[in-house]
Structure formats: C-alpha cells, structure tokens
Scaffold this motif. Structure first.
Motif, mmCIF file in Angstrom:
data_model
loop_
_atom_site.group_PDB
_atom_site.id
_atom_site.type_symbol
_atom_site.label_atom_id
_atom_site.label_comp_id
_atom_site.label_asym_id
_atom_site.label_seq_id
_atom_site.Cartn_x
_atom_site.Cartn_y
_atom_site.Cartn_z
ATOM 1 N N HIS A 1 46.274 45.683 38.294
ATOM 2 C CA HIS A 1 46.621 44.285 38.541
ATOM 3 C C HIS A 1 45.369 43.476 38.913
ATOM 4 O O HIS A 1 45.149 42.380 38.393
ATOM 5 N N LYS B 66 47.171 32.632 31.823
ATOM 6 C CA LYS B 66 46.204 33.704 31.554
ATOM 7 C C LYS B 66 45.537 33.459 30.216
ATOM 8 O O LYS B 66 45.992 32.650 29.404
ATOM 9 N N ASN C 231 43.157 43.112 35.823
ATOM 10 C CA ASN C 231 43.729 42.126 34.906
ATOM 11 C C ASN C 231 43.487 40.703 35.400
ATOM 12 O O ASN C 231 43.168 39.813 34.617
ATOM 13 N N ASP C 232 43.660 40.478 36.699
ATOM 14 C CA ASP C 232 43.398 39.151 37.266
ATOM 15 C C ASP C 232 41.942 38.751 37.066
ATOM 16 O O ASP C 232 41.643 37.600 36.751
ATOM 17 N N GLU C 233 41.050 39.702 37.243
ATOM 18 C CA GLU C 233 39.616 39.449 37.068
ATOM 19 C C GLU C 233 39.305 38.996 35.643
ATOM 20 O O GLU C 233 38.489 38.119 35.424
ATOM 21 N N ALA D 70 47.346 39.337 31.459
ATOM 22 C CA ALA D 70 48.633 39.663 32.069
ATOM 23 C C ALA D 70 49.265 40.809 31.286
ATOM 24 O O ALA D 70 49.104 40.913 30.070
#
Length: 178
Positions: A98, A135, A101-103, A107
């Motif tokens: 998670h 995203k 993925n945020d970095e 998504a």
C-alpha cells in the motif's frame, strides 16, 4: 485497507529502508511472494504459529524458506517471529505494498469480468478509472466471473464501480419494487 498498528509500523520501517537503498520494486515483489507463500502454505503457517517450536527453530525455518529474499525483508520476518507476531506477516506485506503504491501513484484494482481482459482493455480501464480515484494508474487483478452476465465490475479500495449487466438488472429490480 485494514491492518493493525503493529503491521503499519513494521511496514513503514521497511518502506523507509527500501526508499533509502533504492530497493522499493525488489522488496515489493519479494513481499508479494512472502505473502503468497504464507497465505497458501498451511503447513508453514501451522509451524510458525505452533507454541511447541522454539523461536530459534522458527527462525531457522524462515531462513531456509526465504533465504533468497533481501536481507531487510528476511530480518523483518525474523523480528516478527522473535516478537511472537507471526500472524502479522501478511498484514505487513499488505501495508508495505500500500505504501509503495501510494509512493508511485498506483491503486490496486480487482476487475470482475466474464472473460479475461486483453492488455488493451486493461490499459483503457487503468486510464479511465485511475483518474477517478486520484491515481496515475491501476494495478489490475482480473477475476473471471461468469455470473455477471456481461460488462465489468471494478473494486478499488472501498469503492465499487458496477457496470455489469447483473448489477444493472438488480438496480432496475430495486427501482421497480421500491
């Protein structure tokens, strides 16, 4: 995404190490494999959770099983076992993924369809729905579900986009009965 505070802390520490040493992609892939092995292998799970085995023996088993992974990943697994947190391994992997993925602005999406999606369809879905959730792209896990009758259904985090024929029929039924 749910996860314990403990899993979040371990994942954040591992994530910071991955960023510091430019190992984000490598460690993410290794944690995906670790998660899959831990979730799919019931014997390994039983051994790790067994109170009869010593911590040293559990560590030895982990070293044998995951000896090829990055040192940071292996050490995190060993610390989890040492602190009787074996049941957090999968959650730590989820939390790390998670964060990674945020970095990257990605998504995770589950796409339910009546047949496997082509690469062109995956790209089109990624481009369309990534913008809707803020995203840059989607990592699509395609699940074939013939009960949809037609169309697709997307699940991104807690959001569901239902464009399936079955979903439309159910909404129509609720309208007519309500």
């Amino acid at each position: 995404m749910t996860g314990s505070t403990v899993a979040k802390r371990y994942a954040l520490a591992l994530f910071q190490l991955a960023n510091e040493h430019q190992l984000l992609n490598e460690m993410e892939e290794e944690l995906r494999v670790v998660k899959e092995v831990v979730n799919q292998n019931t014997e390994l799970n039983a051994v790790l959770k067994s109170p009869r085995l010593s911590i040293a023996k559990k560590k030895e088993i982990l070293k044998d099983t995951f000896g090829a992974v990055n040192t940071y990943v292996l050490n995190t697994l060993l610390i989890l076992v040492e602190r009787h947190r074996e049941n957090e391994i999968s959650d730590v992997a989820d939390q790390f993924i998670h964060l990674a993925n945020d970095e990257r602005g990605i998504a995770e999406a589950k796409v339910y369809s009546i047949r496997p999606l082509t690469d062109v369809e995956r790209e089109a879905l990624s481009g369309t729905f990534a913008a809707k959730v803020g995203k840059s792209s989607l990592r699509i896990d395609n699940i074939v579900d013939s009960s949809l009758l037609g169309g697709i259904k997307l699940r991104i985090g807690n959001r569901i986009f239902d464009g399936s024929l079955r979903g439309k029929l159910e909404r129509l039924e609720r309208q007519l009965l309500g």
